[in-house]
Motif scaffolding. Structure first.
Motif, PDB file in Angstrom:
ATOM      1  N   LEU A 130       0.859  -1.136  -0.082  1.00 46.17           N
ATOM      2  CA  LEU A 130       0.014   0.006  -0.099  1.00 46.17           C
ATOM      3  C   LEU A 130       0.950   1.305  -0.110  1.00 46.17           C
ATOM      4  CD1 LEU A 130      -2.629  -0.984   2.642  1.00 46.17           C
ATOM      5  CD2 LEU A 130      -3.078  -1.085   0.078  1.00 46.17           C
ATOM      6  N   ALA A 131       1.985   1.327   0.902  1.00 41.67           N
ATOM      7  CA  ALA A 131       2.623   2.593   1.023  1.00 41.67           C
ATOM      8  C   ALA A 131       4.089   1.960   1.038  1.00 41.67           C
ATOM      9  CB  ALA A 131       2.361   3.340   2.209  1.00 41.67           C
ATOM     10  N   ALA A 132       4.746   2.046  -0.010  1.00 43.32           N
ATOM     11  CA  ALA A 132       6.082   1.412  -0.109  1.00 43.32           C
ATOM     12  C   ALA A 132       7.097   2.325  -0.612  1.00 43.32           C
ATOM     13  CB  ALA A 132       6.196   0.307  -0.945  1.00 43.32           C
ATOM     14  N   PRO A 133       8.246   2.292  -0.563  1.00 41.53           N
ATOM     15  CA  PRO A 133       9.305   3.369  -1.115  1.00 41.53           C
ATOM     16  C   PRO A 133       9.159   3.515  -2.723  1.00 41.53           C
ATOM     17  CG  PRO A 133      10.635   1.979   0.335  1.00 41.53           C
ATOM     18  CD  PRO A 133       9.189   1.359   0.107  1.00 41.53           C
ATOM     19  N   ASP A 134       9.385   4.440  -3.382  1.00 40.12           N
ATOM     20  CA  ASP A 134       9.570   4.554  -4.716  1.00 40.12           C
ATOM     21  C   ASP A 134      10.150   3.393  -5.320  1.00 40.12           C
ATOM     22  OD1 ASP A 134       8.020   6.913  -4.579  1.00 40.12           O
ATOM     23  OD2 ASP A 134       9.824   8.179  -4.850  1.00 40.12           O
ATOM     24  N   GLY A 135       9.653   3.030  -6.354  1.00 37.46           N
ATOM     25  CA  GLY A 135      10.059   1.735  -7.415  1.00 37.46           C
ATOM     26  C   GLY A 135       9.668   0.418  -6.701  1.00 37.46           C
ATOM     27  N   VAL A 136       9.012   0.332  -5.630  1.00 37.86           N
ATOM     28  CA  VAL A 136       8.774  -0.791  -5.013  1.00 37.86           C
ATOM     29  C   VAL A 136       7.356  -1.383  -5.445  1.00 37.86           C
ATOM     30  CG1 VAL A 136       8.410  -2.410  -2.851  1.00 37.86           C
ATOM     31  CG2 VAL A 136      10.242  -0.496  -3.149  1.00 37.86           C
ATOM     32  N   ASP A 137       7.029  -2.412  -6.283  1.00 42.69           N
ATOM     33  CA  ASP A 137       5.741  -2.765  -7.030  1.00 42.69           C
ATOM     34  C   ASP A 137       5.342  -4.153  -6.141  1.00 42.69           C
ATOM     35  OD1 ASP A 137       5.911  -0.802  -8.816  1.00 42.69           O
ATOM     36  OD2 ASP A 137       7.094  -1.943 -10.224  1.00 42.69           O
ATOM     37  N   GLN A 138       6.223  -4.711  -5.464  1.00 45.18           N
ATOM     38  CA  GLN A 138       6.015  -6.033  -4.755  1.00 45.18           C
ATOM     39  C   GLN A 138       6.650  -5.929  -3.462  1.00 45.18           C
ATOM     40  OE1 GLN A 138       7.315  -9.219  -7.345  1.00 45.18           O
ATOM     41  NE2 GLN A 138       5.437  -9.179  -8.321  1.00 45.18           N
ATOM     42  N   TYR A 139       6.073  -6.508  -2.381  1.00 51.52           N
ATOM     43  CA  TYR A 139       6.618  -6.624  -1.002  1.00 51.52           C
ATOM     44  C   TYR A 139       8.160  -7.309  -1.074  1.00 51.52           C
ATOM     45  CZ  TYR A 139       2.648  -5.383   1.451  1.00 51.52           C
ATOM     46  OH  TYR A 139       1.236  -4.648   1.773  1.00 51.52           O
ATOM     47  N   ARG A 140       8.492  -8.439  -2.023  1.00 50.67           N
ATOM     48  CA  ARG A 140       9.723  -8.906  -2.153  1.00 50.67           C
ATOM     49  C   ARG A 140      10.654  -7.826  -2.723  1.00 50.67           C
ATOM     50  NH1 ARG A 140       9.239 -14.077  -4.423  1.00 50.67           N
ATOM     51  NH2 ARG A 140      11.559 -13.836  -4.377  1.00 50.67           N
ATOM     52  N   GLN A 141      10.125  -6.719  -3.401  1.00 52.67           N
ATOM     53  CA  GLN A 141      11.363  -5.821  -3.757  1.00 52.67           C
ATOM     54  C   GLN A 141      11.669  -4.787  -2.630  1.00 52.67           C
ATOM     55  OE1 GLN A 141       8.905  -3.942  -7.079  1.00 52.67           O
ATOM     56  NE2 GLN A 141       9.894  -5.654  -8.553  1.00 52.67           N
ATOM     57  N   TRP A 142      10.892  -4.760  -1.491  1.00 50.50           N
ATOM     58  CA  TRP A 142      11.127  -3.796  -0.351  1.00 50.50           C
ATOM     59  C   TRP A 142      12.236  -4.515   0.541  1.00 50.50           C
ATOM     60  CZ3 TRP A 142       6.082  -1.690   2.547  1.00 50.50           C
ATOM     61  CH2 TRP A 142       6.638  -0.388   3.324  1.00 50.50           C
ATOM     62  N   LEU A 143      13.427  -3.921   0.180  1.00 48.61           N
ATOM     63  CA  LEU A 143      14.571  -4.596   1.064  1.00 48.61           C
ATOM     64  C   LEU A 143      15.096  -3.817   2.192  1.00 48.61           C
ATOM     65  CD1 LEU A 143      16.992  -5.099  -2.115  1.00 48.61           C
ATOM     66  CD2 LEU A 143      15.337  -6.650  -1.222  1.00 48.61           C
ATOM     67  N   PHE A 144      15.296  -4.739   3.216  1.00 50.48           N
ATOM     68  CA  PHE A 144      15.662  -3.934   4.724  1.00 50.48           C
ATOM     69  C   PHE A 144      17.361  -4.358   4.485  1.00 50.48           C
ATOM     70  CE2 PHE A 144      11.326  -4.369   4.742  1.00 50.48           C
ATOM     71  CZ  PHE A 144      10.862  -3.154   5.245  1.00 50.48           C
ATOM     72  N   VAL A 145      18.171  -3.567   4.269  1.00 49.48           N
ATOM     73  CA  VAL A 145      19.654  -4.090   4.357  1.00 49.48           C
ATOM     74  C   VAL A 145      20.383  -3.184   5.408  1.00 49.48           C
ATOM     75  CG1 VAL A 145      21.654  -4.195   2.492  1.00 49.48           C
ATOM     76  CG2 VAL A 145      19.354  -4.349   1.622  1.00 49.48           C
ATOM     77  N   ALA A 146      21.513  -3.935   5.721  1.00 48.34           N
ATOM     78  CA  ALA A 146      22.430  -3.150   6.581  1.00 48.34           C
ATOM     79  C   ALA A 146      22.903  -2.116   6.069  1.00 48.34           C
ATOM     80  CB  ALA A 146      22.959  -4.205   7.445  1.00 48.34           C
ATOM     81  N   THR A 147      23.559  -1.190   6.597  1.00 50.04           N
ATOM     82  CA  THR A 147      24.047  -0.108   5.896  1.00 50.04           C
ATOM     83  C   THR A 147      25.562   0.023   6.184  1.00 50.04           C
ATOM     84  OG1 THR A 147      23.571   1.333   7.810  1.00 50.04           O
ATOM     85  CG2 THR A 147      22.007   1.550   5.952  1.00 50.04           C
ATOM     86  N   ASN A 148      26.004  -0.557   7.282  1.00 47.53           N
ATOM     87  CA  ASN A 148      27.631  -0.299   7.525  1.00 47.53           C
ATOM     88  C   ASN A 148      28.230  -1.669   6.726  1.00 47.53           C
ATOM     89  OD1 ASN A 148      26.508  -2.318   9.057  1.00 47.53           O
ATOM     90  ND2 ASN A 148      27.856  -1.880  10.976  1.00 47.53           N
ATOM     91  N   GLY A 149      29.463  -1.394   6.617  1.00 47.66           N
ATOM     92  CA  GLY A 149      30.456  -2.259   6.177  1.00 47.66           C
ATOM     93  C   GLY A 149      30.332  -2.601   4.862  1.00 47.66           C
TER      94      GLY A 149
END
Length: 149
Positions: A130-149
């Motif tokens: 329903l409300a995802a970041p731009d460019g995300v059309d499916q939940y599987r494209q919504w990535l939660f990635v660690a930022t360090n390293g």
């Protein structure tokens, strides 16, 4: 009162028509309520996805920040490593439990790997958020990635 040629009263059926009208209106209102409830549940599951995946992402970052006795930072090789990290002098719990994916309802997260280690997670659902970041059309494209390293 109107009567037939034989003297019987004519029944107009007004009460019956009102009952049918009431049932139809009630059905429409219940359908609208069910749709609204379904939408609210999807919003709630999506908010829970952001919270749970964010917690796992933060735990992965915390795991990666721990410097091992060899002096190197490592990514966890499985999510269970976040529950009991015994690489240092004192055990650490980066995550209290591995929550199931609220969108699919199962405990299997999609894993974003870097080499043998896990750097992030995502939902395995192919549904549209329903409300995802731009460019995300499916939940599987919504990535939660660690930022360090």
């Amino acid at each position: 009162m109107v009567s037939t040629p034989r003297g019987r009263p004519v029944q107009g059926g007004f009460t019956y028509l009102m009952l049918i009208w009431w049932v139809a209106i009630s059905g429409l209102m219940l359908a609208a309520l069910a749709e609204n409830w379904s939408h609210a549940m999807r919003r709630q599951r999506e908010a829970e996805l952001v919270f749970r995946a964010g917690q796992i992402r933060q735990a992965i970052e915390g795991y990666h920040k721990v410097i091992t006795p060899g002096g190197t930072a490592q990514w966890p090789t499985q999510l269970e490593d976040l529950l009991d990290d015994r690489r240092g002098p004192t055990p650490r719990r980066h995550l209290r439990r591995i929550w199931p994916d609220p969108i699919t309802g199962d405990g299997k997260w999609g894993l974003i790997k870097e080499g043998a280690g896990i750097k992030g997670v995502y939902s395995n659902s192919e549904a549209q958020p329903l409300a995802a970041p731009d460019g995300v059309d499916q939940y599987r494209q919504w990535l939660f990635v660690a930022t360090n390293g």
